[in-house]
Design a protein around this motif. Structure first.
Motif, PDB file in Angstrom:
ATOM      1  N   GLY A 185       3.563  -3.622  -5.430  1.00  0.00           N
ATOM      2  CA  GLY A 185       2.356  -4.292  -4.967  1.00  0.00           C
ATOM      3  C   GLY A 185       1.420  -3.419  -4.156  1.00  0.00           C
ATOM      4  N   LYS A 186       1.679  -2.096  -4.148  1.00  0.00           N
ATOM      5  CA  LYS A 186       0.849  -1.181  -3.359  1.00  0.00           C
ATOM      6  C   LYS A 186      -0.157  -0.474  -4.260  1.00  0.00           C
ATOM      7  CE  LYS A 186       4.573  -0.293  -0.037  1.00  0.00           C
ATOM      8  NZ  LYS A 186       5.454   0.735   0.569  1.00  0.00           N
ATOM      9  N   GLY A 187      -1.442  -0.571  -3.887  1.00  0.00           N
ATOM     10  CA  GLY A 187      -2.468   0.110  -4.644  1.00  0.00           C
ATOM     11  C   GLY A 187      -2.648  -0.476  -6.031  1.00  0.00           C
ATOM     12  N   ALA A 188      -3.127   0.371  -6.951  1.00  0.00           N
ATOM     13  CA  ALA A 188      -3.389  -0.066  -8.315  1.00  0.00           C
ATOM     14  C   ALA A 188      -2.883   0.980  -9.288  1.00  0.00           C
ATOM     15  CB  ALA A 188      -4.888  -0.306  -8.510  1.00  0.00           C
ATOM     16  N   ALA A 189      -2.756   0.574 -10.527  1.00  0.00           N
ATOM     17  CA  ALA A 189      -2.288   1.473 -11.567  1.00  0.00           C
ATOM     18  C   ALA A 189      -3.064   1.213 -12.847  1.00  0.00           C
ATOM     19  CB  ALA A 189      -0.793   1.280 -11.819  1.00  0.00           C
TER      20      ALA A 189
END
Length: 206
Positions: free
Chosen positions: A161-165
């Motif tokens: 759930g950290k940042g984006a991909a």
């Protein structure tokens, strides 16, 4: 928003990779990958000693790092290659059931082992070259050169759930390899890798 104009740098990345490889290895393979068709008795790839010293060349096939067993065999498994000499590696399928609706990827390993030096306090390094082998069943849906145009791209939450991909989905029967993506011009870049058939991979965005 993700700009639809995303440019892959696969060709440039491959050239840079081969340049780095050439600077370190003396035993050079005559290709960057091997394709073994279902109806082929074998696939072959040449290799040449471009250096000034002889080498013992050890070869083997694996199914990925840490996965030593593979239904493919490469010959010769061990040979001597003098300076300027060439040889042919032959890859054959020996056993095992493989998927008939998609490519399966294996890895060809070629290790160049230098002869023992007569000098003292000399560091000798055994260099390993590793390239992909694609086992390609007959009658796969679609064409390999059209598979890249089918890729779907989306932005998803990052790991834990950290940042984006950047999610790269490959709906084709072929393995696709990306060295990286440029998004919105040069504002955003991300590393990438191989995306297996009928699957997706997530690559972190900064």
């Amino acid at each position: 928003m993700l700009n639809k104009r995303i440019i892959t740098s696969a060709i440039l990345g491959s050239v840079l990779m081969m340049s780095a490889l050439a600077a370190n290895a003396s035993v050079m393979l005559g290709g960057t990958r091997v394709i073994l068709g279902e109806k082929d008795r074998q696939a072959s790839i040449p290799l040449k000693n471009t250096g000034t010293s002889p080498y013992v060349v050890q070869t083997w096939v694996d199914a990925g790092e840490g996965k030593n067993k593979a239904p493919l065999l490469v010959t010769p498994p061990l040979s001597r290659l003098d300076p300027g000499a060439e040889n042919i590696l032959r890859i054959v399928r020996i056993s095992g059931d493989l998927p008939s609706d998609r490519e399966t990827v294996f890895w060809l390993n070629v290790k160049e082992i230098p002869e023992k030096s007569d000098q003292v306090n000399v560091l000798q390094v055994a260099v390993r070259t590793r390239i992909k082998i694609f086992y390609r069943p007959a009658g796969l849906a679609g064409k390999p050169d059209e598979a890249r145009s089918l890729v779907a791209l989306s932005v998803v939450p990052g790991q834990d759930g950290k940042g984006a991909a950047l999610r790269v989905s490959n709906p084709s029967a072929y393995n696709l390899t990306f060295t990286g993506f440029k998004i919105n011009g040069d504002k955003e870049q991300t590393k990438a890798g191989m995306v297996l058939p009928f699957s997706s991979s997530d690559f972190p965005l900064t």
